[in-house]
Design a protein around this motif. Structure first.
Motif, PDB file in Angstrom:
ATOM      1  N   ARG A 134     -10.327 -57.589   4.163  1.00 27.67           N
ATOM      2  CA  ARG A 134     -11.630 -56.990   3.823  1.00 27.67           C
ATOM      3  C   ARG A 134     -12.145 -57.667   2.573  1.00 27.67           C
ATOM      4  NH1 ARG A 134     -10.540 -51.809   1.967  1.00 27.67           N
ATOM      5  NH2 ARG A 134     -12.658 -51.036   2.190  1.00 27.67           N
ATOM      6  N   ILE A 135     -13.461 -57.719   2.477  1.00 29.09           N
ATOM      7  CA  ILE A 135     -14.072 -58.281   1.276  1.00 29.09           C
ATOM      8  C   ILE A 135     -15.139 -57.316   0.792  1.00 29.09           C
ATOM      9  CG2 ILE A 135     -15.889 -59.630   2.432  1.00 29.09           C
ATOM     10  CD1 ILE A 135     -15.117 -61.914   0.416  1.00 29.09           C
ATOM     11  N   GLY A 136     -15.249 -57.182  -0.493  1.00 31.63           N
ATOM     12  CA  GLY A 136     -16.241 -56.267  -1.050  1.00 31.63           C
ATOM     13  C   GLY A 136     -16.253 -56.368  -2.565  1.00 31.63           C
ATOM     14  N   ASP A 137     -16.969 -55.434  -3.186  1.00 25.74           N
ATOM     15  CA  ASP A 137     -17.052 -55.430  -4.648  1.00 25.74           C
ATOM     16  C   ASP A 137     -16.055 -54.429  -5.210  1.00 25.74           C
ATOM     17  OD1 ASP A 137     -19.129 -57.296  -4.777  1.00 25.74           O
ATOM     18  OD2 ASP A 137     -20.590 -55.741  -4.258  1.00 25.74           O
ATOM     19  N   ALA A 138     -15.333 -54.871  -6.227  1.00 24.95           N
ATOM     20  CA  ALA A 138     -14.405 -53.955  -6.888  1.00 24.95           C
ATOM     21  C   ALA A 138     -15.207 -52.965  -7.716  1.00 24.95           C
ATOM     22  CB  ALA A 138     -13.466 -54.735  -7.793  1.00 24.95           C
ATOM     23  N   PRO A 139     -14.762 -51.719  -7.778  1.00 30.36           N
ATOM     24  CA  PRO A 139     -15.487 -50.720  -8.583  1.00 30.36           C
ATOM     25  C   PRO A 139     -15.640 -51.164 -10.036  1.00 30.36           C
ATOM     26  CG  PRO A 139     -13.813 -49.667  -7.210  1.00 30.36           C
ATOM     27  CD  PRO A 139     -13.619 -51.137  -7.058  1.00 30.36           C
ATOM     28  N   GLY A 140     -14.656 -51.906 -10.531  1.00 30.23           N
ATOM     29  CA  GLY A 140     -14.724 -52.366 -11.924  1.00 30.23           C
ATOM     30  C   GLY A 140     -15.464 -53.680 -12.094  1.00 30.23           C
ATOM     31  N   GLY A 141     -15.978 -54.238 -11.018  1.00 34.48           N
ATOM     32  CA  GLY A 141     -16.684 -55.512 -11.097  1.00 34.48           C
ATOM     33  C   GLY A 141     -15.872 -56.622 -10.469  1.00 34.48           C
ATOM     34  N   GLY A 142     -16.580 -57.609  -9.940  1.00 37.21           N
ATOM     35  CA  GLY A 142     -15.902 -58.747  -9.322  1.00 37.21           C
ATOM     36  C   GLY A 142     -15.903 -58.624  -7.811  1.00 37.21           C
ATOM     37  N   ARG A 143     -15.953 -59.754  -7.167  1.00 42.13           N
ATOM     38  CA  ARG A 143     -15.888 -59.812  -5.705  1.00 42.13           C
ATOM     39  C   ARG A 143     -14.423 -59.924  -5.322  1.00 42.13           C
ATOM     40  NH1 ARG A 143     -19.264 -58.011  -1.897  1.00 42.13           N
ATOM     41  NH2 ARG A 143     -19.306 -59.309  -0.031  1.00 42.13           N
ATOM     42  N   VAL A 144     -13.997 -59.068  -4.397  1.00 39.15           N
ATOM     43  CA  VAL A 144     -12.567 -58.986  -4.091  1.00 39.15           C
ATOM     44  C   VAL A 144     -12.334 -59.231  -2.602  1.00 39.15           C
ATOM     45  CG1 VAL A 144     -10.562 -57.455  -4.003  1.00 39.15           C
ATOM     46  CG2 VAL A 144     -12.053 -57.435  -5.991  1.00 39.15           C
ATOM     47  N   LEU A 145     -11.389 -60.115  -2.323  1.00 39.48           N
ATOM     48  CA  LEU A 145     -10.951 -60.364  -0.950  1.00 39.48           C
ATOM     49  C   LEU A 145      -9.512 -59.884  -0.832  1.00 39.48           C
ATOM     50  CD1 LEU A 145     -11.094 -61.690   1.872  1.00 39.48           C
ATOM     51  CD2 LEU A 145     -10.510 -63.865   0.780  1.00 39.48           C
ATOM     52  N   LEU A 146      -9.291 -58.946   0.061  1.00 42.27           N
ATOM     53  CA  LEU A 146      -7.941 -58.424   0.315  1.00 42.27           C
ATOM     54  C   LEU A 146      -7.471 -58.929   1.676  1.00 42.27           C
ATOM     55  CD1 LEU A 146      -8.594 -54.704  -0.686  1.00 42.27           C
ATOM     56  CD2 LEU A 146      -7.372 -56.407  -2.057  1.00 42.27           C
ATOM     57  N   LEU A 147      -6.243 -59.410   1.740  1.00 38.89           N
ATOM     58  CA  LEU A 147      -5.730 -59.960   2.994  1.00 38.89           C
ATOM     59  C   LEU A 147      -4.322 -59.469   3.272  1.00 38.89           C
ATOM     60  CD1 LEU A 147      -6.847 -63.661   2.499  1.00 38.89           C
ATOM     61  CD2 LEU A 147      -7.823 -62.055   4.142  1.00 38.89           C
ATOM     62  N   GLU A 148      -4.042 -59.297   4.565  1.00 39.99           N
ATOM     63  CA  GLU A 148      -2.686 -58.951   4.972  1.00 39.99           C
ATOM     64  C   GLU A 148      -1.756 -60.129   4.691  1.00 39.99           C
ATOM     65  OE1 GLU A 148      -2.009 -56.058   6.295  1.00 39.99           O
ATOM     66  OE2 GLU A 148      -3.864 -55.291   7.171  1.00 39.99           O
ATOM     67  N   THR A 149      -0.495 -59.827   4.396  1.00 37.36           N
ATOM     68  CA  THR A 149       0.490 -60.905   4.195  1.00 37.36           C
ATOM     69  C   THR A 149       1.425 -61.062   5.377  1.00 37.36           C
ATOM     70  OG1 THR A 149       2.062 -59.371   3.189  1.00 37.36           O
ATOM     71  CG2 THR A 149       0.560 -60.552   1.701  1.00 37.36           C
ATOM     72  N   GLY A 150       1.398 -60.105   6.283  1.00 33.44           N
ATOM     73  CA  GLY A 150       2.385 -60.092   7.359  1.00 33.44           C
ATOM     74  C   GLY A 150       3.565 -59.209   7.012  1.00 33.44           C
ATOM     75  N   THR A 151       3.655 -58.793   5.762  1.00 33.30           N
ATOM     76  CA  THR A 151       4.694 -57.852   5.336  1.00 33.30           C
ATOM     77  C   THR A 151       4.020 -56.520   5.056  1.00 33.30           C
ATOM     78  OG1 THR A 151       6.058 -59.579   4.360  1.00 33.30           O
ATOM     79  CG2 THR A 151       6.409 -57.345   3.548  1.00 33.30           C
ATOM     80  N   GLU A 152       4.494 -55.493   5.739  1.00 30.41           N
ATOM     81  CA  GLU A 152       3.844 -54.189   5.610  1.00 30.41           C
ATOM     82  C   GLU A 152       3.902 -53.695   4.165  1.00 30.41           C
ATOM     83  OE1 GLU A 152       5.255 -51.421   8.462  1.00 30.41           O
ATOM     84  OE2 GLU A 152       4.057 -49.773   7.670  1.00 30.41           O
ATOM     85  N   GLY A 153       2.752 -53.201   3.694  1.00 36.73           N
ATOM     86  CA  GLY A 153       2.700 -52.649   2.353  1.00 36.73           C
ATOM     87  C   GLY A 153       2.537 -53.683   1.256  1.00 36.73           C
ATOM     88  N   VAL A 154       2.344 -54.933   1.654  1.00 32.56           N
ATOM     89  CA  VAL A 154       2.154 -55.997   0.664  1.00 32.56           C
ATOM     90  C   VAL A 154       0.916 -56.798   1.048  1.00 32.56           C
ATOM     91  CG1 VAL A 154       3.171 -58.019  -0.462  1.00 32.56           C
ATOM     92  CG2 VAL A 154       4.649 -56.159   0.314  1.00 32.56           C
ATOM     93  N   LEU A 155      -0.003 -56.992   0.114  1.00 35.03           N
ATOM     94  CA  LEU A 155      -1.220 -57.725   0.436  1.00 35.03           C
ATOM     95  C   LEU A 155      -1.581 -58.732  -0.635  1.00 35.03           C
ATOM     96  CD1 LEU A 155      -4.274 -55.595  -0.430  1.00 35.03           C
ATOM     97  CD2 LEU A 155      -2.095 -54.463  -0.190  1.00 35.03           C
TER      98      LEU A 155
END
Lengths: 166, 222
Positions: free
Chosen positions: B168-189
């Motif tokens: 997912r990509i979006g804006d962090a509440p504290g500022g900045g553009r953030v891209l979050l990605l799965e790593t293939g390991t559950e619970g770790v991104l």
């Protein structure tokens, strides 16, 4: 000096250095080959007065690289003949040597690298610091810890006493 | 050592051991040919890798511009060159587990013939702060964190893919553009955070597509 000439004239010394570092003929070939490939890419840009230091640093970087801690990324190309052959010492001497190498192999890599650079390559601490990207004080700490660890061990203490009593 | 003079003897024994080991080293006959052959193999591999990377960047840029911005014109920062490690052909991450969670995270990337390596064994909170790339006008931070892509708060988030990695990509509440990605390991991104007048979403996605993640010591070191 051209790359080919450098490898032909310094190859033996580089392999000896790598072999003392990693204690494994195949890995030594791998470390040297990979380091030389990386140096080859930028050969023209390397200050030729400092070729040895540059290549040695590349070998050290490979040796200390976490990616190569357990297995090599790529095996050495071709089979190089082993110059040393079987040691001609007696069984007792081989046992002492093996004890020494077992203990050296148990040292953390940086400590071992510092000892090799200091006692095999005879480099001053300031130069070792440059090769390892750390301060001379850190080099002294690594050396002191490595030596202390070796001295503490009964097997090597016994071996040193044999040398001393001889 | 039995006496003070044993110091020199000890060091001499060490030198002797090193010298002996040096004499048992492989001979250099054939070394030059082996190095040149290895160089040729690596060059072929790099050419093939570069072609794939170029295709990925191009696809990411086109898709990103069209899909992620919903047809809006690209921002002023679009087309910024990849800084630092993001210019590498590949950024390798290694998650070494300990007690179910990553205990150490390693990063390796080759930039301009030099290998950049980072090893983080102490997370700051829930995140392993791996690398910060500082470019004129912006920074890009790469972290590995515990959590889930869906569970992290992002404003105006969209589902995206970087290579074959969903996120997912979006804006962090504290500022900045953030891209979050799965790593293939559950619970770790993975988290890429761009702050300042930096890269657009397409660039972030293209850079993130260069990241490979291995988990476990055997996978990491093979």
């Amino acid at each position: 000096m051209e790359f080919d000439d450098y490898v032909l004239t310094r190859g033996d010394a580089l392999l000896r250095f790598a072999h003392v570092l990693c204690n494994d003929a195949q890995r030594a070939e791998d470390l040297v080959q990979e380091a030389l490939v990386r140096c080859h890419r930028r050969w023209r840009r390397i200050e030729h007065g400092g070729l040895d230091a540059y290549v040695r640093k590349a070998i050290l970087r490979q040796y200390l690289s976490w990616r190569r801690r357990r297995s090599a990324e790529e095996g050495p190309a071709g089979d190089l003949p082993c110059a040393g052959g079987a040691p001609d010492q007696g069984i007792e001497a081989i046992g002492e040597r093996d004890a020494m190498w077992r203990l050296l192999a148990g040292l953390p890599r940086r400590q071992r690298a510092v000892l090799v650079l200091r006692y095999y390559e005879d480099l001053p601490d300031a130069e070792i610091a440059g090769l390892l990207n750390c301060s001379a004080a850190t080099v002294r700490v690594h050396a002191a810890r490595g030596l202390a660890r070796l001295r503490r061990h009964p097997e090597l203490t016994g071996r040193a006493e044999v040398v001393e009593d001889a | 050592m039995s006496t003070g003079g044993g110091e020199a003897e000890f060091e001499a024994a060490l030198r002797e051991a090193f010298e002996r080991r040096g004499r048992e080293a492989p001979a250099a006959a054939g070394l030059l040919e082996a190095v040149l052959a290895r160089r040729r193999r690596q060059t072929r591999h790099r050419v093939a890798g570069a072609a794939v990377a170029t295709a990925l960047v191009a696809a990411g840029t086109l898709l990103g511009a069209q899909l992620l911005r919903g047809g809006e014109p690209a921002g002023p920062a679009a087309g910024v060159p990849a800084p630092g490690i993001f210019a590498a052909e590949e950024i390798e991450l290694c998650l070494l587990p300990g007690g179910g969670d990553p205990a150490e995270v390693l990063l390796s990337a080759e930039v301009g013939g030099e290998e950049v390596q980072t090893a983080i064994s102490e997370p700051a909170g829930d995140a392993f702060r791996l690398h910060v790339e500082r470019a004129p006008g912006y920074t890009v931070r790469l972290d590995v964190l515990r959590g889930s892509v869906a569970g992290e708060p992002l404003d105006g988030a969209r589902d995206v893919r970087a290579g074959d990695r969903p996120g997912r990509i979006g804006d962090a509440p504290g500022g900045g553009r953030v891209l979050l990605l799965e790593t293939g390991t559950e619970g770790v991104l993975l988290r890429l955070t761009a702050e300042g007048t930096g890269p657009g979403d397409a660039e972030l996605l293209a850079w993130a597509a260069k990241i490979t993640v291995s988990t476990g010591r055997d996978a990491c070191e093979s």
